[in-house]
Design a protein around this motif. Structure first.
Motif, PDB file in Angstrom:
ATOM      1  N   THR A   1       0.846  -1.188   0.000  1.00  0.00           N
ATOM      2  CA  THR A   1       0.000   0.000   0.000  1.00  0.00           C
ATOM      3  C   THR A   1       0.880   1.236   0.000  1.00  0.00           C
ATOM      4  O   THR A   1       2.118   1.138  -0.083  1.00  0.00           O
ATOM      5  CB  THR A   1      -0.942  -0.003   1.224  1.00  0.00           C
ATOM      6  OG1 THR A   1      -1.880   1.080   1.111  1.00  0.00           O
ATOM      7  CG2 THR A   1      -0.169   0.135   2.526  1.00  0.00           C
TER       8      THR A   1
ATOM      9  N   ASN B   1       0.926   7.043   2.767  1.00  0.00           N
ATOM     10  CA  ASN B   1      -0.037   8.087   3.133  1.00  0.00           C
ATOM     11  C   ASN B   1      -1.432   7.537   3.396  1.00  0.00           C
ATOM     12  O   ASN B   1      -2.329   8.282   3.791  1.00  0.00           O
ATOM     13  CB  ASN B   1      -0.073   9.190   2.071  1.00  0.00           C
ATOM     14  CG  ASN B   1      -0.579   8.712   0.718  1.00  0.00           C
ATOM     15  OD1 ASN B   1      -0.753   7.507   0.495  1.00  0.00           O
ATOM     16  ND2 ASN B   1      -0.801   9.645  -0.195  1.00  0.00           N
ATOM     17  N   ARG B   2      -1.647   6.237   3.185  1.00  0.00           N
ATOM     18  CA  ARG B   2      -2.903   5.608   3.572  1.00  0.00           C
ATOM     19  C   ARG B   2      -2.825   4.991   4.966  1.00  0.00           C
ATOM     20  O   ARG B   2      -3.830   4.538   5.504  1.00  0.00           O
ATOM     21  CB  ARG B   2      -3.287   4.521   2.561  1.00  0.00           C
ATOM     22  CG  ARG B   2      -3.570   5.057   1.169  1.00  0.00           C
ATOM     23  CD  ARG B   2      -4.012   3.940   0.246  1.00  0.00           C
ATOM     24  NE  ARG B   2      -4.353   4.460  -1.064  1.00  0.00           N
ATOM     25  CZ  ARG B   2      -4.821   3.711  -2.075  1.00  0.00           C
ATOM     26  NH1 ARG B   2      -4.997   2.411  -1.877  1.00  0.00           N
ATOM     27  NH2 ARG B   2      -5.114   4.253  -3.238  1.00  0.00           N
TER      28      ARG B   2
ATOM     29  N   LYS C   1       3.734   9.296  -0.533  1.00  0.00           N
ATOM     30  CA  LYS C   1       3.076   8.227  -1.273  1.00  0.00           C
ATOM     31  C   LYS C   1       3.975   7.022  -1.502  1.00  0.00           C
ATOM     32  O   LYS C   1       3.677   6.166  -2.340  1.00  0.00           O
ATOM     33  CB  LYS C   1       2.572   8.751  -2.621  1.00  0.00           C
ATOM     34  CG  LYS C   1       1.467   9.795  -2.500  1.00  0.00           C
ATOM     35  CD  LYS C   1       0.970  10.214  -3.883  1.00  0.00           C
ATOM     36  CE  LYS C   1      -0.151  11.237  -3.778  1.00  0.00           C
ATOM     37  NZ  LYS C   1      -0.654  11.637  -5.117  1.00  0.00           N
TER      38      LYS C   1
ATOM     39  N   ARG D   1      -3.847   7.469  11.826  1.00  0.00           N
ATOM     40  CA  ARG D   1      -4.313   7.133  10.493  1.00  0.00           C
ATOM     41  C   ARG D   1      -4.869   8.403   9.845  1.00  0.00           C
ATOM     42  O   ARG D   1      -5.395   9.275  10.536  1.00  0.00           O
ATOM     43  CB  ARG D   1      -5.427   6.096  10.564  1.00  0.00           C
ATOM     44  CG  ARG D   1      -5.066   4.796  11.228  1.00  0.00           C
ATOM     45  CD  ARG D   1      -6.106   3.732  10.903  1.00  0.00           C
ATOM     46  NE  ARG D   1      -6.839   3.221  12.043  1.00  0.00           N
ATOM     47  CZ  ARG D   1      -6.464   2.211  12.813  1.00  0.00           C
ATOM     48  NH1 ARG D   1      -5.298   1.649  12.611  1.00  0.00           N
ATOM     49  NH2 ARG D   1      -7.216   1.785  13.801  1.00  0.00           N
TER      50      ARG D   1
ATOM     51  N   VAL E   1      -9.316   7.565   6.133  1.00  0.00           N
ATOM     52  CA  VAL E   1      -9.127   6.128   6.316  1.00  0.00           C
ATOM     53  C   VAL E   1      -9.790   5.671   7.611  1.00  0.00           C
ATOM     54  O   VAL E   1     -10.481   4.654   7.661  1.00  0.00           O
ATOM     55  CB  VAL E   1      -7.626   5.778   6.328  1.00  0.00           C
ATOM     56  CG1 VAL E   1      -7.413   4.314   6.706  1.00  0.00           C
ATOM     57  CG2 VAL E   1      -7.012   6.064   4.967  1.00  0.00           C
TER      58      VAL E   1
END
Length: 272
Positions: free
Chosen positions: A35, A38-39, A46, A228, A232
Motif C-alpha cells: 500500500t 499516506n494511507r 506516497k 491514520r 481512512v
C-alpha cells in the motif's frame, strides 16, 4: 498474582514475565499487503510500503494458542474475500498460512477482531479449532461488519463468543479480561473501538509480557503519536470515539511500561 508478575508504574500495574517458563511467544506473518504510506499514517508521502499480516503464536503446556489467523490459501487462490472487498497487491507465499506454519491443527485461536485480513486463514482450518471472539464482535457480524462477509467463515471452525460484561470476567490493565487457561498466563481483553467488539491479548511469557492489540494501531508510529489519515479512519474504525480511547490506552502502556512487548496489527519490524 497466579502465573504472573506485576510491576507498579504510573496508573498501571505493568505486566512482567510469567512464572511458567514453558510459555513462549513468537510473531508469525502469513503474507503482506502493498500500500502507500499516506494511507497508513497522516502526513506521510506516497511511498510504497509492505504491511505484514501478523499472527501471534503462544506455546503453552496446555496447547498452542494463536492470535488472529491472517489470510490463507483462499486469498492465494483469489476466492476470498469476494468483490468488492477482494484485496489487491496482497502476497501469500507458499508455506506462510497459519495452517501451513502450525505443526498440527491449531486448537485455539483468539481473534482481536473479525476483519477479513485477521480471519481469512480460518478457512483453512476445521471444527477442531475453537475460535474466540467477544459477544459484541459476534453480534456486529450481522449488523455492521461488512469486512466479515462470508457465511462459510461461520461454518469453518467452532466459534466461541465470550461475554465480557460485569460478572463474567476479571480486569487486566484497566480493561475487562478473561483468563484463557485459568493459570494467569494468557488474558483476553475487551478493547472496543476499531470494531464494536475488538479485543487484545496479554501474555505473561517466560521472557517478557506481550500485548497483541490488533488494529488499535497498525504500526508503531501510531503508538508514538501518529494517526491514520482521517478519511481512512472513517472507513475502517467502527467506533471512532472508543477507538480514540483504546489508542490512548495503548500509548499510555507504551510510555509507562517500556518492557512490555506491544505488537501493533501490521508493524513491519516483526517480520525481521
Amino acid at each position: 498474582m497466579k502465573g504472573e508478575i506485576l510491576l507498579a508504574a504510573g496508573n498501571f500495574l505493568c505486566p512482567g514475565p510469567g512464572i511458567n517458563k514453558e510459555v513462549n511467544v513468537s510473531v508469525l506473518h502469513t503474507g503482506w499487503v502493498e500500500t502507500n504510506a499516506n494511507r497508513v499514517t497522516r502526513g506521510a508521502d506516497k511511498a510504497t510500503i509492505e504491511l505484514p499480516l501478523l499472527v501471534g503464536h503462544i506455546q503453552h503446556p496446555l496447547g498452542d494458542v494463536y492470535i488472529d489467523a491472517g489470510l490463507g490459501n483462499t486469498t492465494r487462490e483469489g476466492t476470498f474475500p469476494r468483490f468488492p472487498l477482494s484485496p489487491r497487491n496482497v502476497t501469500i507465499p507458499e508455506g506462510s498460512t497459519i495452517a501451513e506454519q502450525a505443526p498440527s491443527t491449531p486448537r485455539t485461536v483468539l481473534t482481536t477482531h473479525l476483519h477479513y485480513d485477521h480471519t481469512g486463514g480460518l478457512l483453512d482450518l476445521t471444527h477442531d479449532t475453537e475460535v474466540w471472539t467477544t459477544e459484541a464482535e459476534w453480534q456486529s457480524v450481522r449488523t455492521s461488519n461488512v469486512a466479515f462477509p462470508e457465511g462459510r467463515m461461520r461454518e469453518a471452525v467452532t466459534w466461541r463468543p465470550v461475554n465480557m460484561e460485569a460478572g463474567q470476567r476479571n480486569e487486566r490493565l484497566g480493561r475487562p479480561a478473561i483468563d484463557v487457561h485459568g493459570d494467569g498466563s494468557i488474558w483476553y481483553l475487551s478493547t472496543p473501538g476499531h470494531t464494536p467488539g475488538s479485543a487484545s491479548v496479554l501474555v505473561h511469557a517466560a521472557d517478557a509480557a506481550w500485548l497483541f492489540i490488533g488494529d488499535i494501531a497498525w504500526v508503531d508510529e501510531h503508538l508514538n503519536g501518529a494517526r491514520r489519515p482521517q478519511w481512512v479512519s472513517l472507513l475502517v474504525d467502527g467506533r471512532p470515539r472508543a477507538h480514540k480511547r483504546a489508542l490512548q490506552w495503548a500509548r499510555s502502556l507504551r510510555q509507562q511500561c517500556p518492557s512490555l512487548e506491544i505488537v501493533a496489527g501490521h508493524e513491519p519490524r516483526w517480520t525481521e
